[in-house]
Design a protein around this motif. Structure first.
Motif, PDB file in Angstrom:
ATOM      1  N   ASN A 260      -8.334   1.747 -40.939  1.00  0.00           N
ATOM      2  CA  ASN A 260      -8.440   1.711 -42.408  1.00  0.00           C
ATOM      3  C   ASN A 260      -9.875   1.807 -42.921  1.00  0.00           C
ATOM      4  OD1 ASN A 260      -9.528  -0.851 -42.059  1.00  0.00           O
ATOM      5  ND2 ASN A 260      -7.873  -1.947 -43.090  1.00  0.00           N
ATOM      6  N   ASN A 261     -10.859   1.747 -41.996  1.00  0.00           N
ATOM      7  CA  ASN A 261     -12.255   1.876 -42.406  1.00  0.00           C
ATOM      8  C   ASN A 261     -12.680   0.901 -43.486  1.00  0.00           C
ATOM      9  OD1 ASN A 261     -13.875   3.811 -41.015  1.00  0.00           O
ATOM     10  ND2 ASN A 261     -12.313   5.297 -41.597  1.00  0.00           N
ATOM     11  N   SER A 262     -12.019  -0.223 -43.575  1.00  0.00           N
ATOM     12  CA  SER A 262     -12.375  -1.197 -44.600  1.00  0.00           C
ATOM     13  C   SER A 262     -13.785  -1.729 -44.334  1.00  0.00           C
ATOM     14  CB  SER A 262     -11.373  -2.362 -44.548  1.00  0.00           C
ATOM     15  OG  SER A 262     -11.980  -3.545 -45.022  1.00  0.00           O
ATOM     16  N   PRO A 263     -14.695  -1.579 -45.317  1.00  0.00           N
ATOM     17  CA  PRO A 263     -16.054  -2.113 -45.115  1.00  0.00           C
ATOM     18  C   PRO A 263     -16.049  -3.611 -44.797  1.00  0.00           C
ATOM     19  CG  PRO A 263     -15.973  -0.722 -47.066  1.00  0.00           C
ATOM     20  CD  PRO A 263     -14.547  -0.901 -46.611  1.00  0.00           C
TER      21      PRO A 263
ATOM     22  N   MET B 159     -11.611   9.850 -40.846  1.00  0.00           N
ATOM     23  CA  MET B 159     -12.395   8.629 -40.700  1.00  0.00           C
ATOM     24  C   MET B 159     -13.761   8.815 -41.373  1.00  0.00           C
ATOM     25  SD  MET B 159     -10.372   6.761 -39.109  1.00  0.00           S
ATOM     26  CE  MET B 159      -8.827   7.028 -38.272  1.00  0.00           C
ATOM     27  N   LYS B 160     -13.829   8.492 -42.628  1.00  0.00           N
ATOM     28  CA  LYS B 160     -15.090   8.675 -43.344  1.00  0.00           C
ATOM     29  C   LYS B 160     -15.812   7.328 -43.407  1.00  0.00           C
ATOM     30  CE  LYS B 160     -14.210  12.981 -44.313  1.00  0.00           C
ATOM     31  NZ  LYS B 160     -12.874  13.023 -43.755  1.00  0.00           N
ATOM     32  N   ASN B 161     -16.848   7.320 -44.210  1.00  0.00           N
ATOM     33  CA  ASN B 161     -17.535   6.070 -44.464  1.00  0.00           C
ATOM     34  C   ASN B 161     -18.166   5.492 -43.211  1.00  0.00           C
ATOM     35  OD1 ASN B 161     -18.400   3.957 -46.016  1.00  0.00           O
ATOM     36  ND2 ASN B 161     -16.596   2.710 -45.561  1.00  0.00           N
ATOM     37  N   LYS B 162     -18.678   6.355 -42.361  1.00  0.00           N
ATOM     38  CA  LYS B 162     -19.291   5.893 -41.113  1.00  0.00           C
ATOM     39  C   LYS B 162     -20.785   6.129 -41.169  1.00  0.00           C
ATOM     40  CE  LYS B 162     -15.519   4.887 -39.165  1.00  0.00           C
ATOM     41  NZ  LYS B 162     -15.191   3.568 -38.778  1.00  0.00           N
ATOM     42  N   ILE B 163     -21.454   5.457 -40.286  1.00  0.00           N
ATOM     43  CA  ILE B 163     -22.894   5.663 -40.208  1.00  0.00           C
ATOM     44  C   ILE B 163     -23.155   7.095 -39.758  1.00  0.00           C
ATOM     45  CG2 ILE B 163     -24.970   4.913 -39.017  1.00  0.00           C
ATOM     46  CD1 ILE B 163     -23.139   2.309 -38.509  1.00  0.00           C
ATOM     47  N   GLN B 164     -24.006   7.766 -40.461  1.00  0.00           N
ATOM     48  CA  GLN B 164     -24.301   9.149 -40.113  1.00  0.00           C
ATOM     49  C   GLN B 164     -25.465   9.181 -39.133  1.00  0.00           C
ATOM     50  OE1 GLN B 164     -23.217  12.185 -42.188  1.00  0.00           O
ATOM     51  NE2 GLN B 164     -21.469  10.869 -42.503  1.00  0.00           N
ATOM     52  N   THR B 165     -25.345  10.000 -38.132  1.00  0.00           N
ATOM     53  CA  THR B 165     -26.467  10.174 -37.229  1.00  0.00           C
ATOM     54  C   THR B 165     -26.695  11.652 -37.025  1.00  0.00           C
ATOM     55  OG1 THR B 165     -25.054  10.182 -35.304  1.00  0.00           O
ATOM     56  CG2 THR B 165     -25.937   8.058 -35.977  1.00  0.00           C
ATOM     57  N   LEU B 166     -27.925  11.993 -36.761  1.00  0.00           N
ATOM     58  CA  LEU B 166     -28.274  13.379 -36.484  1.00  0.00           C
ATOM     59  C   LEU B 166     -28.886  13.435 -35.105  1.00  0.00           C
ATOM     60  CD1 LEU B 166     -29.983  14.600 -39.729  1.00  0.00           C
ATOM     61  CD2 LEU B 166     -27.963  15.570 -38.687  1.00  0.00           C
ATOM     62  N   CYS B 167     -28.419  14.323 -34.300  1.00  0.00           N
ATOM     63  CA  CYS B 167     -29.041  14.399 -32.986  1.00  0.00           C
ATOM     64  C   CYS B 167     -29.928  15.613 -32.862  1.00  0.00           C
ATOM     65  CB  CYS B 167     -28.018  14.341 -31.869  1.00  0.00           C
ATOM     66  SG  CYS B 167     -27.270  15.907 -31.534  1.00  0.00           S
TER      67      CYS B 167
ATOM     68  N   ALA C 144     -17.487  -0.152 -29.749  1.00  0.00           N
ATOM     69  CA  ALA C 144     -18.107   1.121 -29.375  1.00  0.00           C
ATOM     70  C   ALA C 144     -17.342   2.280 -29.997  1.00  0.00           C
ATOM     71  CB  ALA C 144     -18.138   1.251 -27.853  1.00  0.00           C
ATOM     72  N   GLU C 145     -16.030   2.179 -29.968  1.00  0.00           N
ATOM     73  CA  GLU C 145     -15.184   3.229 -30.548  1.00  0.00           C
ATOM     74  C   GLU C 145     -15.442   3.359 -32.053  1.00  0.00           C
ATOM     75  OE1 GLU C 145     -11.168   2.479 -29.413  1.00  0.00           O
ATOM     76  OE2 GLU C 145     -10.408   4.350 -30.250  1.00  0.00           O
ATOM     77  N   LEU C 146     -15.658   2.209 -32.694  1.00  0.00           N
ATOM     78  CA  LEU C 146     -15.848   2.174 -34.147  1.00  0.00           C
ATOM     79  C   LEU C 146     -17.217   2.706 -34.567  1.00  0.00           C
ATOM     80  CD1 LEU C 146     -14.565   1.048 -36.850  1.00  0.00           C
ATOM     81  CD2 LEU C 146     -15.768  -1.090 -36.360  1.00  0.00           C
ATOM     82  N   THR C 147     -18.226   2.480 -33.749  1.00  0.00           N
ATOM     83  CA  THR C 147     -19.607   2.735 -34.182  1.00  0.00           C
ATOM     84  C   THR C 147     -20.332   3.788 -33.367  1.00  0.00           C
ATOM     85  OG1 THR C 147     -20.453   1.074 -32.662  1.00  0.00           O
ATOM     86  CG2 THR C 147     -19.842   0.309 -34.865  1.00  0.00           C
ATOM     87  N   ALA C 148     -19.851   4.096 -32.174  1.00  0.00           N
ATOM     88  CA  ALA C 148     -20.557   4.990 -31.238  1.00  0.00           C
ATOM     89  C   ALA C 148     -21.946   4.471 -30.894  1.00  0.00           C
ATOM     90  CB  ALA C 148     -20.613   6.417 -31.778  1.00  0.00           C
ATOM     91  N   GLU C 149     -22.095   3.163 -30.842  1.00  0.00           N
ATOM     92  CA  GLU C 149     -23.389   2.570 -30.477  1.00  0.00           C
ATOM     93  C   GLU C 149     -23.341   2.041 -29.047  1.00  0.00           C
ATOM     94  OE1 GLU C 149     -24.929  -0.252 -33.295  1.00  0.00           O
ATOM     95  OE2 GLU C 149     -24.237   0.982 -34.967  1.00  0.00           O
TER      96      GLU C 149
END
Ligand SMILES: [Zn+2]
Length: 689
Positions: A343-346, A1-9, A407-412
């Motif tokens: 499918n991670n379609s934008p 699952m690529k193409n996701k928002i990157q976060t650093l904790c 939430a599952e898609l974004t972890a927000e």
């Protein structure tokens, strides 16, 4: 699952020497998170556990009893007889009981029961469900293709899938099939039994042969739900290929996925008629039943439009706002989000965010209810939030399923905030304290509100079972070296980190009556990972992500690690704690539960000059049984508001006492209509300042 928002904790904690600030290590969360299988979580919660026990023992059986017509003394009102008639070869002879979508409601009930059985083995309930599944399988066995829709086959047998003069929007063939598929998957996952999964797979195979790009038929669900269901079927066989050997059918799981994509992307692609916005219902139905869309001038792969009502006027990926029948709209959005996870379609992801943003930021009620308008049970325009609005139970539940997938898609955390809003307000409202009476409409203010024993369209109780049984699986989630705490429910789980380390987690709380949440972590070996604890928007003064609701809460939140207060940063709605965790480490979160006053955005004309009260995630309501002078009550920002525990009232609740200006008592909105009939109630009161 690529193409996701990157976060650093890393580098977010600066206090307490035990916290590390090394950003070079480990805790990148790539947007997506995985929820825990419901079997992997044990709930032991003073608020939820008694309710789960009531719902799985009393409510689940009550719903089956009422589908059997046991609450009525006369006549044949047994929904399951529909399956028997088909099995007996009565096709085309009429005699279907109930609405065309009753098959789907039976399957939804089985899905809900399945998820309860997965957590709480119950041989009696399982045997009862197995007997129903036998009747369903016998009905399917009567058809050489595996077609199964009892209404259509009994009452309109020439109109399968709404063809040849049929009317799919009424018949619900594809919706029913989708609900069957979902039930088959869940029942297999709960019990290991394949009988219903085999029935479901056979019908799914038939749909895949029949529907799709030309030369297959141009059929899309006119009631959404099947989209997510067939993705579940696809993932089940893809992830467990050995399971195919247990099913006596050819299985090409990719075909299920391809059919879902066809359904999603083919919305809005039709002959352009009927024009639902201009024609009346009768004219539109006649146009379809006359097969007018089959005219060669519309091409050889044409179908009718199902209109905005069924999210079909324009292509889904072009839709800017969430429209139409609110249950359909939220379930379609849930299906789209589930597809985006895969499918991670934008384009898919942008559409899900756009629709969710419009729903939550402009069209959601303070209880999480959606679907303002009674006619067509549909979404109203932006900022149309009247206090007596319709708000079908199923629509709020659909919105929660949508938010959970987001939430599952974004972890927000904002998405779990809205799941929580539905849980403590719309969801709990849906069933009485007895577990046997229900609501369909959920107006926030009402002059005469009652629960019903059963309904001519009993769609809400099965949806209620589906979401309540699923919710333990949403408490925790994980992705790589990140662990999320999403909901505050006393429970235990053990999670696997990538380095083969297992982390046992225990949460203890009396939430929502108290804001104290305690976590104990027990990793097998000392290990560095990132704990992300949701800090609800309401606790941070963000009552709604788009400012649709605004509160006056100013009290602080505290977070302690091993009893020492720490500073923390909230990232994407979660407090981040990255450190080396050891056996017995504790985290204590204290959320401010003081009653707060909420107003709506100034654009909400219907709510200007009004206010509501909340404590924690719970929205409060003034009911006439406590407040005989309900019409005289007024709120003020200066009100003295007291939160009082009432362990013997309504199953144990907190009430809010305040001067309004006369003394008044508010109870949680979800607990209304439990003590007497024909009560008035008000969530929104006039505001004097
Ligand atoms: Zn409903």
């Amino acid at each position: 699952m690529k193409n996701k928002i990157q976060t650093l904790c890393g580098a977010v904690f600066v206090a307490a020497s035990l916290l590390l600030s090394d950003s070079s290590v480990s805790c990148r969360a790539e947007g997506q998170m995985e929820f825990i299988n419901i079997q992997g979580v044990t709930v032991e919660d003073p608020f939820w556990s008694p309710k789960f026990n009531l719902w799985r023992q009393t409510t689940a059986n009550d719903i089956l009893d009422k589908f059997e017509g046991k609450h009525l003394s006369e006549g044949n009102h047994n929904t399951f007889n529909n399956f028997d008639l088909i099995a007996q070869g009565q096709k085309g002879k009429g005699g279907h009981f109930g609405a065309p979508w009753f098959d789907g409601l039976v399957y939804e009930t089985i899905r809900g029961i399945a998820d309860y059985l997965a957590q709480y083995p119950d041989p009696v309930l399982e045997t009862r469900t197995d007997a129903i599944i036998e009747r369903i399988a016998a009905a399917q066995g009567a058809d050489p293709n595996g077609y199964l829709n009892t209404y259509t086959d009994l009452n309109e047998s020439n109109h399968r899938w709404g063809e040849n003069g049929g009317f799919l929007r009424w018949q619900h063939d594809v919706y029913n099939a989708g609900a069957l598929v979902e039930a088959g998957v869940h029942y297999y996952q709960a019990t290991g039994k394949t009988a219903l999964l085999t029935v479901a797979t056979r019908l799914a195979n038939y749909m895949c042969e029949l529907m799709g790009p030309a030369p297959r038929k141009n059929i899309v669900p006119s009631h959404s739900g099947p989209e997510e269901a067939l993705i579940k079927l696809y993932l089940l066989y893809r992830n467990q290929p050995q399971l195919k050997k247990q099913i006596p059918l050819p299985i090409n799981e990719k075909a299920y996925w391809e059919l879902v994509i066809f359904w999603l992307e083919n919305r809005g692609h039709h002959c352009g008629f009927p024009i639902w916005e201009e024609w009346d219902q009768g004219k539109s139905e006649k146009w379809i039943r006359d097969n007018t869309y089959a005219d060669p001038k519309f091409g050889n792969h044409s179908r009718p439009s199902w209109g905005d009502y069924a999210q079909d006027r324009i292509p889904l990926l072009e839709q800017q706002t969430i429209e139409g029948h609110a249950v359909r709209a939220t379930l379609l959005a849930t299906g789209l989000t589930t597809a985006a996870l895969e499918n991670n379609s934008p384009e898919y992801i942008q559409t899900t965010k756009r629709l969710w943003g419009n729903m939550v930021g402009k069209r959601m009620f303070i209880t999480g209810g959606v679907g303002a308008i009674h006619h067509d049970e549909k979404f109203g325009p932006d900022y149309f939030l009247p206090s007596d609005a319709y708000l079908e139970t199923c629509a709020a539940i659909g919105a929660a399923f949508f938010s959970q997938r987001m939430a599952e898609l974004t972890a927000e955390g904002q998405y779990m905030d809205e799941v929580e809003r539905v849980l403590y307000n719309s969801l709990l409202t849906a069933v009485s304290l007895s577990g046997t009476n229900y609501t369909y409409q959920n107006p926030l203010n009402s002059e005469n509100h009652n629960r019903w024993e059963w309904h001519g369209c009993p769609c809400c109780p099965p949806m209620f079972l589906k979401i309540t049984s699923a919710l333990p699986g949403w408490i925790y989630s994980i992705h790589e070296r990140n662990i999320w705490i999403n909901l505050f429910i006393s429970s235990r789980t053990t999670l696997d980190l990538p380095d083969k380390n297992k982390v046992a987690l225990q949460m203890q709380t009396t939430y929502p009556w108290d804001g104290n949440i305690q976590l104990e972590l027990n990793p097998e070996k000392k290990s560095r990972f990132c704990l992300r604890i949701r800090i609800p928007g309401w606790a941070r003064g963000i009552e709604n992500p788009d400012g649709l609701y605004i509160s006056d809460l100013t009290d602080p939140i505290t977070l302690k690690i091993n009893d020492k207060p720490v500073k923390y940063q909230v990232e994407q709605g979660y407090a981040l704690i990255e450190r080396h965790w050891d056996k017995g480490d504790t985290v204590t979160l204290e959320l401010p539960m003081q009653p707060r006053l909420i107003k709506a955005h100034p654009e909400v004309e219907n709510l200007r000059g009004q206010a509501a009260l909340a404590s924690g995630p719970v929205i409060y309501c003034f009911e006439s049984i406590d407040n005989p002078k309900l019409s005289e009550l007024k709120l003020s920002s200066e009100n003295n508001r007291q939160l009082l525990s009432q362990p013997n009232l309504l199953g144990g609740i907190n009430v809010i006492r305040c001067q309004t200006p006369i003394p008044a008592t508010a109870i949680p909105y979800y607990s209304i209509s439990n003590r007497s009939k024909n009560n008035k109630h008000k969530v929104w009161l006039p505001l004097t300042d």
